[in-house]
Design a protein around this motif. Structure first.
Motif, PDB file in Angstrom:
ATOM      1  N   ILE A 226       6.515  11.705   6.832  1.00 23.75           N
ATOM      2  CA  ILE A 226       7.019  10.335   7.150  1.00 23.75           C
ATOM      3  C   ILE A 226       6.848   9.468   8.333  1.00 23.75           C
ATOM      4  N   THR A 227       6.519   7.915   7.862  1.00 24.59           N
ATOM      5  CA  THR A 227       4.879   7.760   7.798  1.00 24.59           C
ATOM      6  C   THR A 227       5.742   6.265   9.014  1.00 24.59           C
ATOM      7  N   PHE A 228       4.683   5.380   9.176  1.00 23.19           N
ATOM      8  CA  PHE A 228       5.117   4.159  10.563  1.00 23.19           C
ATOM      9  C   PHE A 228       5.833   3.393   9.375  1.00 23.19           C
ATOM     10  N   ALA A 229       4.930   3.536   8.179  1.00 23.99           N
ATOM     11  CA  ALA A 229       5.764   2.204   6.518  1.00 23.99           C
ATOM     12  C   ALA A 229       6.903   1.929   6.352  1.00 23.99           C
ATOM     13  N   ASP A 230       7.656   3.850   6.507  1.00 23.94           N
ATOM     14  CA  ASP A 230       8.622   4.187   6.218  1.00 23.94           C
ATOM     15  C   ASP A 230       9.654   3.963   6.808  1.00 23.94           C
ATOM     16  N   LYS A 232       8.742   0.613   8.875  1.00 26.99           N
ATOM     17  CA  LYS A 232       8.769  -0.592   8.228  1.00 26.99           C
ATOM     18  C   LYS A 232       9.680  -1.183   7.812  1.00 26.99           C
ATOM     19  N   GLY A 233       9.672  -0.188   6.419  1.00 25.82           N
ATOM     20  CA  GLY A 233      10.489  -0.379   5.029  1.00 25.82           C
ATOM     21  C   GLY A 233      11.939  -0.017   5.280  1.00 25.82           C
ATOM     22  N   PRO A 261       3.398   4.966  17.961  1.00 24.89           N
ATOM     23  CA  PRO A 261       3.541   3.577  18.825  1.00 24.89           C
ATOM     24  C   PRO A 261       5.151   3.215  18.737  1.00 24.89           C
ATOM     25  N   MET A 293       7.640   5.777  15.792  1.00 23.13           N
ATOM     26  CA  MET A 293       7.510   6.701  15.401  1.00 23.13           C
ATOM     27  C   MET A 293       7.667   7.594  17.087  1.00 23.13           C
ATOM     28  N   THR A 310       6.887  14.613  10.887  1.00 25.03           N
ATOM     29  CA  THR A 310       6.836  12.930  11.454  1.00 25.03           C
ATOM     30  C   THR A 310       8.049  12.489  11.602  1.00 25.03           C
ATOM     31  N   PHE A 312      10.466   9.043  12.128  1.00 25.16           N
ATOM     32  CA  PHE A 312      10.891   7.927  13.418  1.00 25.16           C
ATOM     33  C   PHE A 312      11.874   7.995  14.063  1.00 25.16           C
TER      34      PHE A 312
ATOM     35  N   GLY B 302      -1.399   9.309   7.382  1.00 26.16           N
ATOM     36  CA  GLY B 302      -0.322  10.177   7.005  1.00 26.16           C
ATOM     37  C   GLY B 302       1.117   9.704   7.889  1.00 26.16           C
ATOM     38  N   PHE B 303      -0.061   9.221   8.822  1.00 23.82           N
ATOM     39  CA  PHE B 303       0.899   8.461  10.164  1.00 23.82           C
ATOM     40  C   PHE B 303       1.548   7.449  10.093  1.00 23.82           C
ATOM     41  N   LEU B 304       0.770   6.269   9.755  1.00 23.44           N
ATOM     42  CA  LEU B 304       0.599   4.804   9.730  1.00 23.44           C
ATOM     43  C   LEU B 304       1.042   4.456   8.483  1.00 23.44           C
ATOM     44  N   ASP B 351      -1.374   4.668  18.251  1.00 24.72           N
ATOM     45  CA  ASP B 351      -0.689   3.056  18.761  1.00 24.72           C
ATOM     46  C   ASP B 351      -1.784   2.776  18.968  1.00 24.72           C
ATOM     47  N   PRO B 363       1.738  -1.337   5.090  1.00 22.73           N
ATOM     48  CA  PRO B 363       3.345  -2.109   4.312  1.00 22.73           C
ATOM     49  C   PRO B 363       4.663  -1.487   4.282  1.00 22.73           C
ATOM     50  N   SER B 364       5.069  -1.781   3.576  1.00 22.99           N
ATOM     51  CA  SER B 364       7.173  -1.239   3.335  1.00 22.99           C
ATOM     52  C   SER B 364       7.593  -0.524   2.316  1.00 22.99           C
ATOM     53  N   THR B 365       7.956   0.636   3.045  1.00 22.94           N
ATOM     54  CA  THR B 365       7.771   1.955   1.807  1.00 22.94           C
ATOM     55  C   THR B 365       9.884   2.376   2.559  1.00 22.94           C
ATOM     56  N   LEU B 366       9.900   3.015   1.697  1.00 23.64           N
ATOM     57  CA  LEU B 366      11.490   3.897   2.257  1.00 23.64           C
ATOM     58  C   LEU B 366      10.938   5.424   2.170  1.00 23.64           C
TER      59      LEU B 366
END
Lengths: 346, 671
Positions: A226-230, A232-233, A261, A293, A310, A312, B302-304, B351, B363-366
């Motif tokens: 699981i990421t920061f991008a997830d 956001k999405g 963050p 996160m 990980t 969020f 992996g995190f971001l 961070d 990016p934005s992902t699900l």
């Protein structure tokens, strides 16, 4: 007696009928005229027809033809008259029944759901459709679940009795629904994907934007990868579903003890579509949530492998979302329960 | 915290306008509450997160700006001229409680002349809303706003024994602070003391007796570092928050203390004259151990969610003052600068990268997963319940959960409520134990606002010492239907609440349990019913309604929804009868006092399988019959599953039922 005399009389009857017919105004006078001309015993036409036998045989056919023609004509004319009069009388009767349709209708009282319930259901439905499970937990909560296990250090300002309601040294009224996250993680290993809606308490005096009791919904996802991008999405998807597909979501770096963050979440102003108005104070953005996160310290409290997983988390006020959805600028309206307010919701 | 644009420019070049800079601040997490343009200058009101005390100064904010633009950070340069005399010869400093005071720096400045500050200094402070006091005090404020280090200046001649002792306050020690308030101290608090007494509450506020006055000649300047938690507790206990305590309780930079001390001394000499004695008296019992942290390269993706180029990562570290001590293919190890008290582990570094690279660059992902979501257990029952209540005319309320104990005890005398130690008000000191008082307050609110006709419900929590549960209350008062041009007014009555209760139970397929007459005391004794533990309903006792100044009849029903939901069954659906039913009416005379339930019981006791329904449809209290009687008309519906019933058959049924009624209740057929 000849057929021409007879036919002449028939024609005279016909002309007389045409005159009499005009004065027929109702079913009663229609019956009178029918009797007068067609009665089996004394009808004018009937009487005339009795003369048929007195005619010479060779004239009978002509007389008969004309007599029949006149009879049919009178009958048809009477039928038409009858239909016309019946229709007119029906119309008159309906007219007498007419109501003042502009008067208001009879109203049955129908109840209303509270706006906070409407919005809570809406939010829950969006997340359930995205695969989340709804969880809840106690409102009278321990400081362990509300603070310690969420990485709030001893002495953190949020623990201050000026901000938090205390029931005893270690029991409080929960200040957020995050304890449910910890309780859930204690129960199950990842994957975790939950939302926790519920009631929370903070020692804020009642005013248009504060209430000592309000409602929150929080979301937690913990899994491998699981990421920061997830994050956001997911926030973008939720806000598009809730406020409309045009809605934009923005994350600003911020700080909360249980995420890193951390971010404040803004949505493009739902009132001006981001062009700037009174509600968004001209910025085009409205702050709606805190997010981030999951802080790895939290995993230690629930025995998760912080190197493997990980996650969020984010959370916002149901009351605030409701206020934004309906353009309500005073939170106090939610708890006064004035029926003039409640009656406006479906 | 306020920072000035011009002042920031002293520390760093800013290539953009204040408005553009404000957007940059927002993007790195320095929330801008306000931006005020003041002539050629601009003032930013920043909401600095609690974990970033390093940004509580112009230098600190400039450091973020340097990282944003990649520009050079300039720390102030100054020339220090010290006298021959050594400060340590005229003054001594000791720390008795080093756990609460990591460092204490002092400088002695002799022969100052106290007066107003020069205009430039006054203007600087006033621009940020700080009131100028005198030249020495103004310098301490100026250096704090510039460098983030809180300072304090004592009139050195008022300090007994020419010494400073940093110690815990004595039991019952008292001191008058600068704001002329006498403060009661205790041993949990750290004080600055001289040989005789406390002269300052450490890190919070100085004392009135030792403050700089127009007569002050010699100054002892303090630049120290105190334990954050201790300062926070002291500040809370005294109800005293100051610029100093605000910074110390978040964590000041211990390595800044000495530099700020020198900087302030030089400025004091500049604006107030005097001689700076040689050397800082620097007592530093708890030296800071260097902090290092490691960031693994693969963690970034992996995190971001996406990789970030090495050059960008290293640039961010460098500009934020993180020295890279080790760099390999796996990642970086960095030394954390002393002002960054918030950073110790890998996620902290991630961070920093995320913030300074920019959240919008990711990016934005699900999340990818299999499986399905689900609602809370009983959610569908709750929604069904709400829809039934709405259809029956009831609107949902959500009142506050607070109440007062005597109100709650009146309704639930046996239940110990959850008591709040620190309620907002006396009448909000407990959590409610029932839904009744809050419902009555809601009815009261609406009545006071001119709305008399109400049908309301609440599906909410009640609490007791040790638990909480959800419960349902339904309430009604006033007219069921108001008078209209079409219809007469119809008051809500007992049989309306009863009908609504019956409908609800029927809709959940819950069998009506037999009534028990043990209702709580707040119900009208003759107009209320309890059905097991499931529901109790009826008219509110007039005495109780009067407590809420309600003159109208109020009807309530309280449900145990858990029981309701759990006993819900899906009833079997029956086909429509194929044969006609026959209805017979019986008009009975009964002795007053005989209840309808007895009548129905007498009818049903005959056990006729074809009897499909019994329904009362008329009742007369007086008429052409003795006063001791009343007339009751009931209809009996007969129905057979396999044939059309004949009149003769039904006559027999009627007769048997009438016999039972006569035998059991003395009923007569009314002629």
């Amino acid at each position: 007696m000849s057929s021409s005399d007879g036919i002449g009389r028939l024609r005279a009857i016909e002309r007389q009928f045409d005159r009499d017919r005009i004065s027929v105004a109702d079913l009663k006078s229609l019956e009178d005229i029918r009797t007068r001309y067609l009665s089996r015993k004394a009808g004018l036409l009937t009487l005339e027809l009795q003369n048929l036998g007195k005619l010479p045989k060779d004239q009978r056919a002509d007389f008969g033809r004309v007599a029949n023609e006149v009879k049919l004509k009178i009958e048809a004319s009477l039928d038409t008259l009858q239909a016309t009069i019946a229709e007119r009388e029906k119309q008159t009767a309906l007219g007498r029944e007419a109501l003042d349709v502009t008067l208001p209708g009879n109203r049955r009282r129908v109840g209303h759901r509270h706006p906070l319930t409407i919005i809570r259901n809406e939010i829950e439905d969006i997340f359930v459709s995205m695969g989340y499970t709804v969880e809840d937990g106690p409102e009278v909560e321990s400081t362990y679940y509300n603070f310690d296990a969420l990485n709030f250090p001893a002495g953190h300002p949020a623990r201050d009795p000026r901000d938090t309601f205390y029931v005893s040294e270690h029991m409080i009224l929960r200040t957020h629904t995050s304890p449910v996250q910890v309780r859930t993680m204690e129960k199950i290993q990842p994957p975790v994907r939950i939302i926790c809606p519920g009631r929370v308490f903070r020692r804020d005096a009642f005013d248009p934007t504060h209430s000592p009791m309000f409602h929150q919904v929080e979301c937690l996802v913990v899994d491998e990868g699981i990421t920061f991008a997830d994050l956001k999405g997911t926030l973008e998807r939720f806000h598009k579903r809730f406020f409309g597909e045009k809605t934009k979501t923005r994350l600003r770096p911020s700080f909360f003890p249980f995420v890193e963050p951390g971010a404040e979440v803004d949505v493009s102003c739902v009132f001006c579509d981001g062009s700037g108005c009174r509600v968004c104070k001209g910025t085009g953005w409205i702050e709606v949530m805190g997010a981030g996160m999951v802080h790895p310290n939290l995993y230690q409290f629930v025995n998760y492998d912080a190197d493997k997983y990980t996650g969020f988390a984010f959370g916002g006020g149901i009351d605030r979302y409701t206020a934004l959805k309906y353009n309500i600028n005073d939170l106090q309206l939610f708890f006064q329960n004035d029926i003039r307010f409640l009656g406006q919701f479906a | 915290m306020k920072v000035g644009y011009r002042w920031l420019q002293e520390f760093v070049d800013i290539p953009e306008t204040p408005q553009q800079l404000a957007d940059r601040f927002t993007n790195v997490g320095l929330a801008v509450d306000a931006l005020e343009i003041a002539g050629s200058d601009a003032i930013f009101e920043l909401d600095v997160a609690t974990n970033r005390p390093d940004c509580l100064s112009h230098l600190g904010v400039a450091r973020e700006i340097a990282a944003i633009y990649g520009s050079e950070l300039r720390t102030p340069k100054f020339q220090l001229r010290e006298a021959e005399h050594r400060a340590a010869d005229v003054f001594s400093i000791s720390i008795s409680d080093p756990d609460l005071c990591a460092r204490y720096c002092g400088r002695y400045i002799a022969g100052v002349k106290i007066g107003p500050s020069p205009d430039w200094l006054k203007a600087r402070l006033e621009l940020l809303g700080v009131r100028p006091i005198n030249n020495v005090a103004d310098v301490t404020n100026y250096v704090m706003l510039g460098l983030g280090q809180p300072l304090h200046a004592f009139d050195a001649d008022t300090l007994a024994g020419q010494q400073i002792i940093v110690r815990r306050a004595d039991l019952d020690e008292k001191m008058t602070t600068l704001d002329e308030v006498e403060r009661q101290l205790d041993p949990s608090m750290l004080v600055i003391a001289d040989a005789k007494r406390a002269v300052a509450v450490a890190g919070v506020m100085g004392g009135a007796e030792t403050e700089i006055s127009s007569a002050t000649k010699n100054v002892l300047l303090e630049s120290a570092n105190f334990d954050p938690l201790s300062i926070r507790k002291t500040s809370r206990a005294l109800g005293l928050t100051t610029e100093a305590s605000y910074r110390f309780e978040r964590g000041a930079d211990v390595e800044m203390a000495r530099f700020a001390c020198d900087r302030a001394a030089v400025l004091i000499e500049e604006v107030a004259g005097g001689t700076i004695f040689r050397d800082v008296i620097d007592v530093y019992p708890r030296r800071r151990t260097p902090v290092t942290a490691t960031l693994r390269r693969q963690k970034i993706q992996g995190f971001l969610g996406v990789p970030v180029e090495d050059a960008i990562v290293e640039g961010i570290f460098q500009r934020l003052g993180f020295n890279i001590t080790k760099h390999s293919h796996d990642g970086w190890t960095v030394e954390v600068p002393s002002h960054r008290v918030d950073i110790s582990r890998e996620e902290d570094l991630l961070d920093e990268i995320a913030r300074h690279h920019g959240f919008d660059r990711f990016p934005s992902t699900l999340p990818k997963w299999s499986g399905f979501g689900s609602h809370l257990p009983f959610e569908s029952d709750e929604r069904f319940l709400r829809s039934r209540l709405a259809a029956a005319g009831y609107s949902e309320t959500i009142p506050m959960a607070f109440s007062d104990e005597s109100t709650e005890r009146k309704v639930r005398p046996q239940i110990a409520p959850v008591k709040l130690i620190n309620p907002m008000a006396e009448n909000e000191a407990v959590l409610r134990t029932s839904l009744i008082p809050s419902m009555l307050r809601t009815i009261q609110w609406n009545t006071y606002h001119g709305i008399r006709d109400l049908q309301l419900y609440e599906l909410g929590k009640v609490y007791w010492d040790g638990g909480e549960t959800r419960s349902l209350i339904v309430a009604a008062t006033g007219s069921l239907r108001p008078k209209s041009v079409h219809e007469a007014e119809r008051e809500f009555g007992f049989y309306d609440i009863k009908g609504d209760v019956e409908d609800l139970l029927r809709s959940f397929n819950v069998a009506m349990q037999s009534a028990v007459n043990s209702v709580p005391a707040y119900y009208h004794p003759g107009r209320s019913v309890r059905l097991g533990d499931l529901v109790v309903f009826g008219e509110l006792h007039p005495d109780y309604a009067r407590d809420y100044k309600m003159r109208h009849r109020i009807y309530i029903a309280e449900f145990d929804i858990q029981l309701l939901f759990e006993s819900r069954i899906r009833g079997s659906i029956e086909a429509v009868p194929r044969f006609p039913s026959i209805r017979r009416d019986l008009s009975l005379l009964l002795s007053k006092g005989i209840k309808y339930a007895e009548v129905e019981q007498a009818v049903r006791s005959v056990a006729i399988p074809e009897l499909a329904g019994v329904e009362p449809f008329d009742r007369l209290e007086s008429g052409s019959f003795p006063e001791s009687k009343y007339a009751l008309a009931i209809s009996l519906t007969y129905q057979s599953e396999d044939r059309t019933l004949t009149d003769d058959e039904v006559d027999v049924f009627d007769r048997r039922i009438l016999e039972s009624l006569t035998e059991r209740l003395g009923a007569e057929l009314r002629q």
